[in-house]
Design an enzyme around this catalytic site. Structure first.
Site, PDB file in Angstrom:
ATOM      1  N   LYS A 132      -8.606  -1.460   5.825  1.00 41.17           N
ATOM      2  CA  LYS A 132      -8.853  -1.912   4.444  1.00 41.17           C
ATOM      3  C   LYS A 132      -7.880  -3.019   4.059  1.00 41.17           C
ATOM      4  O   LYS A 132      -8.247  -3.995   3.417  1.00 41.17           O
ATOM      5  CB  LYS A 132      -8.736  -0.734   3.467  1.00 41.17           C
ATOM      6  CG  LYS A 132      -9.847   0.295   3.621  1.00 41.17           C
ATOM      7  CD  LYS A 132      -9.878   1.296   2.493  1.00 41.17           C
ATOM      8  CE  LYS A 132      -8.922   2.435   2.668  1.00 41.17           C
ATOM      9  NZ  LYS A 132      -9.444   3.558   3.454  1.00 41.17           N
ATOM     10  N   SER A 180      -7.707   3.744   9.357  1.00 37.15           N
ATOM     11  CA  SER A 180      -8.430   3.772   8.082  1.00 37.15           C
ATOM     12  C   SER A 180      -7.681   2.940   7.038  1.00 37.15           C
ATOM     13  O   SER A 180      -8.262   2.064   6.381  1.00 37.15           O
ATOM     14  CB  SER A 180      -8.569   5.217   7.612  1.00 37.15           C
ATOM     15  OG  SER A 180      -9.071   5.263   6.291  1.00 37.15           O
ATOM     16  N   ASP A 231     -15.368   2.491   7.810  1.00 38.86           N
ATOM     17  CA  ASP A 231     -14.324   3.421   7.379  1.00 38.86           C
ATOM     18  C   ASP A 231     -14.882   4.427   6.377  1.00 38.86           C
ATOM     19  O   ASP A 231     -14.558   5.607   6.433  1.00 38.86           O
ATOM     20  CB  ASP A 231     -13.142   2.651   6.769  1.00 38.86           C
ATOM     21  CG  ASP A 231     -12.083   3.611   6.243  1.00 38.86           C
ATOM     22  OD1 ASP A 231     -11.578   4.416   7.053  1.00 38.86           O
ATOM     23  OD2 ASP A 231     -11.782   3.581   5.040  1.00 38.86           O
ATOM     24  N   ARG A 250     -14.893  12.697   8.717  1.00 37.91           N
ATOM     25  CA  ARG A 250     -13.630  13.377   9.061  1.00 37.91           C
ATOM     26  C   ARG A 250     -13.349  14.515   8.089  1.00 37.91           C
ATOM     27  O   ARG A 250     -12.817  15.559   8.463  1.00 37.91           O
ATOM     28  CB  ARG A 250     -12.465  12.374   9.037  1.00 37.91           C
ATOM     29  CG  ARG A 250     -12.406  11.482  10.266  1.00 37.91           C
ATOM     30  CD  ARG A 250     -11.529  10.266  10.011  1.00 37.91           C
ATOM     31  NE  ARG A 250     -10.198  10.650   9.558  1.00 37.91           N
ATOM     32  CZ  ARG A 250      -9.440   9.902   8.763  1.00 37.91           C
ATOM     33  NH1 ARG A 250      -9.862   8.726   8.331  1.00 37.91           N
ATOM     34  NH2 ARG A 250      -8.238  10.309   8.402  1.00 37.91           N
ATOM     35  N   HIS A 283       0.844  -1.196   0.000  1.00 33.13           N
ATOM     36  CA  HIS A 283       0.000   0.000   0.000  1.00 33.13           C
ATOM     37  C   HIS A 283       0.876   1.241   0.000  1.00 33.13           C
ATOM     38  O   HIS A 283       1.834   1.326   0.747  1.00 33.13           O
ATOM     39  CB  HIS A 283      -0.909   0.037   1.240  1.00 33.13           C
ATOM     40  CG  HIS A 283      -1.712   1.307   1.315  1.00 33.13           C
ATOM     41  ND1 HIS A 283      -2.857   1.486   0.577  1.00 33.13           N
ATOM     42  CD2 HIS A 283      -1.504   2.470   1.988  1.00 33.13           C
ATOM     43  CE1 HIS A 283      -3.331   2.710   0.807  1.00 33.13           C
ATOM     44  NE2 HIS A 283      -2.529   3.323   1.657  1.00 33.13           N
TER      45      HIS A 283
END
Length: 436
Positions: A189, A185, A163, A170, A84
């Site tokens: 995922k 967050s 999320d 947010r 990621h």
């Protein structure tokens, strides 16, 4: 004893730790719309000011991962390694890493999103390839990973609904840049996506979400701790985003640059970052015993064409026209290619990645909002990077556009590329490595 949201808000406001069952109660009931946004807003602001302990962050991540569908990848042979990136400009690493690491026999079962911001996400970039489709069902996805060691699918709408709700909240309550909320967050995922190990690329610099090395390091440590506590082997590379990665910024343009890189003809920084991240993925996948041998393996797959063949097979198996690998002119092409000429001579001293990304978005390469339609051919190809010499009248970048009028784009690019008389040292590509 019955839990009440107002008591939990007060508890966090006063700086106390929330218990595991209290965090579960909050996430479950917020997902079911039983806790109103105004109460959740109050809690996120309390977290913003009071922070969370390592245990609270992990509990929050796991509660969000459990809020929706969790992908079971157990029927895929081998250690599933995911990667990621916290985003950046010209960040096409997934397009290169996935076939490269899969060539070593490490299964890459990738779930990616569409982009919001300067360029599209990985899915948008891949859709520059005629015929490619990322909407494949779960069984096909698993079969393809078992067959090719690689598949990329667009994220299921039912993953981490908590999320999605929290993220939107947010955004409008000024609590986006809260470390526990960012870390949970991202990691919720990744954990819901079912990988056994996770390699994180945390960006720092003006084109990154975390502008300073200290902030990036804090986020990297928080995510690595969450991943390892959740029994996913996790590490992070902190990499530079003070200038775009590679030269291309734009969807089809980045696909072409990824193909060049898999051929061994890509930009130095992009190649180096992919080899660094890929070496950890191969190590985590137990296809090498140390980083040096992992890297040699990946360099060999680029040199002998294995990685490029893997990329072709991957495109074909998801309906894409793999002939674009040998004939990149089949990718979407912009009608106009306009050079941005230097008005002075000297050395490139600064390149605001953020502003260059914004210029690409104004051309249509990204989405200003979710409903925006992307122009896959649009974008910018830099001709210079920090530290490079430049003569007056020499091209700094080439603008790929489907409209001839690009004056505002040129203006933005001139503002974002600074030239000085002294040759600066290029910024380091890798700022740090965070493991256990």
């Amino acid at each position: 004893m019955m839990m009440r949201m107002v008591d939990l808000i007060a508890k966090k406001r006063d700086g106390y730790e929330l218990a595991t069952e209290e965090i579960d109660f909050i996430i479950q009931n917020y997902t079911k719309h039983l806790i109103p946004d105004y109460q959740m807003s109050a809690l996120t602001m309390a977290i913003y000011f009071r922070g969370m302990t390592e245990r609270e962050r992990t509990d929050l991540t796991m509660a969000m991962a459990r809020s929706g569908e969790q992908v079971d990848l157990s029927s895929i042979e081998g250690i599933k390694v995911d990667k990621h990136s916290t985003g950046g400009v010209g960040d096409s690493t997934t397009l290169i890493l996935a076939p490269l690491v899969a060539s070593a026999g490490v299964p890459v079962a990738k779930m990616s999103g569409r982009g919001l911001g300067h360029t599209g996400g990985t899915i948008d970039k891949l859709e520059s390839v005629p015929g490619f489709h990322a909407e494949i069902d779960k069984n096909t996805f698993i079969d393809l990973v078992n067959k090719n060691k690689l598949a990329v699918v667009s994220q299921s709408g039912n993953m981490t609904p908590a999320d999605k709700k929290l993220y939107a909240l947010r955004d409008v309550t000024a609590t986006v840049d809260s470390l526990p909320l960012i870390a949970s967050s991202i990691m919720s995922k990744k954990i819901a996506a079912g990988a056994d190990a996770i390699v994180l690329d945390v960006k720092t610099g003006n084109g990154a979400f975390m502008k300073t090395y200290e902030e990036a390091g804090e986020l990297a440590r928080a995510m690595v701790q969450i991943g390892n506590t959740a029994n996913r082997k996790t590490m992070a590379v902190i990499s530079d985003m003070s200038q775009p990665l590679g030269f291309a910024v734009g969807n089809a343009l980045e696909v072409k640059e990824a193909i060049d890189t898999l051929r061994g003809e890509g930009p130095r920084d992009l190649t180096e970052l992919c080899l660094t991240l890929g070496s950890y993925m191969v190590l985590f996948g137990k296809k090498a015993t140390d980083l040096e041998s992992a890297r040699r393996l990946l360099e060999q797959f680029i040199a002998d064409g294995t990685a490029l063949q893997k990329f072709k097979a991957f495109l074909e198996s998801q309906g894409g026209d793999s002939s674009v690998v040998d004939e990149p002119e089949k990718l979407p092409q912009a009608k106009y290619k306009i050079s941005l000429l230097s008005e002075t001579e000297g050395y490139i001293s600064e390149m605001s990645a953020e502003d260059i990304g914004l210029a690409a978005m104004l051309l249509g390469a990204g989405r200003a909002e979710k409903a925006s339609v992307i122009d896959l051919a649009a974008g910018i190809v830099l001709q210079k990077k920090i530290g490079d010499p430049v003569s007056k009248g020499e091209a700094l970048a080439v603008i790929h556009s489907n409209t001839e009028y690009v004056e505002p784009i040129k203006e933005k690019l001139y503002e974002s590329i600074k030239i000085s008389n002294h040759k600066p040292a290029p910024p380091p590509l890798i700022h740090g490595i965070i493991s256990e």
